[in-house]
Design a protein around this motif. Structure first.
Motif, PDB file in Angstrom:
ATOM      1  N   HIS A   1       0.659  -1.093  -0.471  1.00  0.00           N
ATOM      2  CA  HIS A   1      -0.399   0.265  -0.025  1.00  0.00           C
ATOM      3  C   HIS A   1       1.043   1.439   0.692  1.00  0.00           C
ATOM      4  CE1 HIS A   1      -3.527  -2.763   0.487  1.00  0.00           C
ATOM      5  NE2 HIS A   1      -3.075  -2.672   1.591  1.00  0.00           N
ATOM      6  N   SER A   2       0.432   2.034  -0.879  1.00  0.00           N
ATOM      7  CA  SER A   2       1.419   3.880  -0.756  1.00  0.00           C
ATOM      8  C   SER A   2       1.592   4.153   0.102  1.00  0.00           C
ATOM      9  CB  SER A   2       0.774   4.282  -1.748  1.00  0.00           C
ATOM     10  OG  SER A   2      -0.147   5.086  -1.639  1.00  0.00           O
ATOM     11  N   GLU A   3       0.844   3.920   1.416  1.00  0.00           N
ATOM     12  CA  GLU A   3       0.966   4.503   2.132  1.00  0.00           C
ATOM     13  C   GLU A   3       2.155   3.962   3.199  1.00  0.00           C
ATOM     14  OE1 GLU A   3      -3.207   2.734   2.934  1.00  0.00           O
ATOM     15  OE2 GLU A   3      -1.952   3.706   1.344  1.00  0.00           O
ATOM     16  N   LYS A   4       2.615   2.203   3.209  1.00  0.00           N
ATOM     17  CA  LYS A   4       3.194   2.082   3.920  1.00  0.00           C
ATOM     18  C   LYS A   4       4.442   1.669   3.512  1.00  0.00           C
ATOM     19  CE  LYS A   4      -0.038   0.826   6.281  1.00  0.00           C
ATOM     20  NZ  LYS A   4      -0.346   1.503   7.955  1.00  0.00           N
TER      21      LYS A   4
ATOM     22  N   ASN B   1       5.459   1.601  -6.139  1.00  0.00           N
ATOM     23  CA  ASN B   1       5.106   0.333  -4.192  1.00  0.00           C
ATOM     24  C   ASN B   1       5.637  -0.951  -4.797  1.00  0.00           C
ATOM     25  OD1 ASN B   1       3.075   2.703  -3.693  1.00  0.00           O
ATOM     26  ND2 ASN B   1       1.892   2.090  -4.888  1.00  0.00           N
TER      27      ASN B   1
ATOM     28  N   ASN C   1      -0.602  -5.566  -0.174  1.00  0.00           N
ATOM     29  CA  ASN C   1      -1.449  -4.573  -1.124  1.00  0.00           C
ATOM     30  C   ASN C   1      -1.949  -5.724  -2.160  1.00  0.00           C
ATOM     31  OD1 ASN C   1      -0.146  -3.731  -3.671  1.00  0.00           O
ATOM     32  ND2 ASN C   1      -0.878  -2.404  -3.353  1.00  0.00           N
TER      33      ASN C   1
END
Length: 98
Positions: free
Chosen positions: A11-14, A48, A83
């Motif tokens: 996930h991009s925020e991870k 990602n 993801n």
């Protein structure tokens, strides 16, 4: 010796969380018995997606690492950030030109 390639998508925020964990543990992974090289790559078109390349003396060395407390801890922190399902290959290196 053989090469283990693992493709991981986050996930991009991870991604920063993954990179922090990898950077914290990479020296320990590299010093695992039988590990001769550890590299991390990031996809140029999808930031990602990451790949790890590791060189192992024997399949038993890789299996010993995969059954270690180190791997279990790293994997527990990593897999919750995905993801998509990771994909792994074990390949024999046939040629290398430097």
């Amino acid at each position: 010796m053989f090469v283990r390639i693992v493709k991981m998508s986050f996930h991009s925020e991870k991604t920063e969380e993954f990179l922090a964990n990898f950077n914290e543990k990479k020296e320990y992974i590299r010093k695992s018995s039988g590990c001769r090289l550890l590299e991390l790559y990031r996809d140029k078109t999808n930031p990602n997606i990451f790949f790890t390349y590791s060189y192992w003396e024997t399949e038993e060395d890789l299996e010993n690492y995969r059954n270690s407390e180190l791997f279990k801890g790293v994997w527990a922190k990593t897999k919750i950030l995905f993801n998509d399902k990771p994909v792994a290959w074990s390949v024999d290196k046939l040629a290398s030109l430097l």
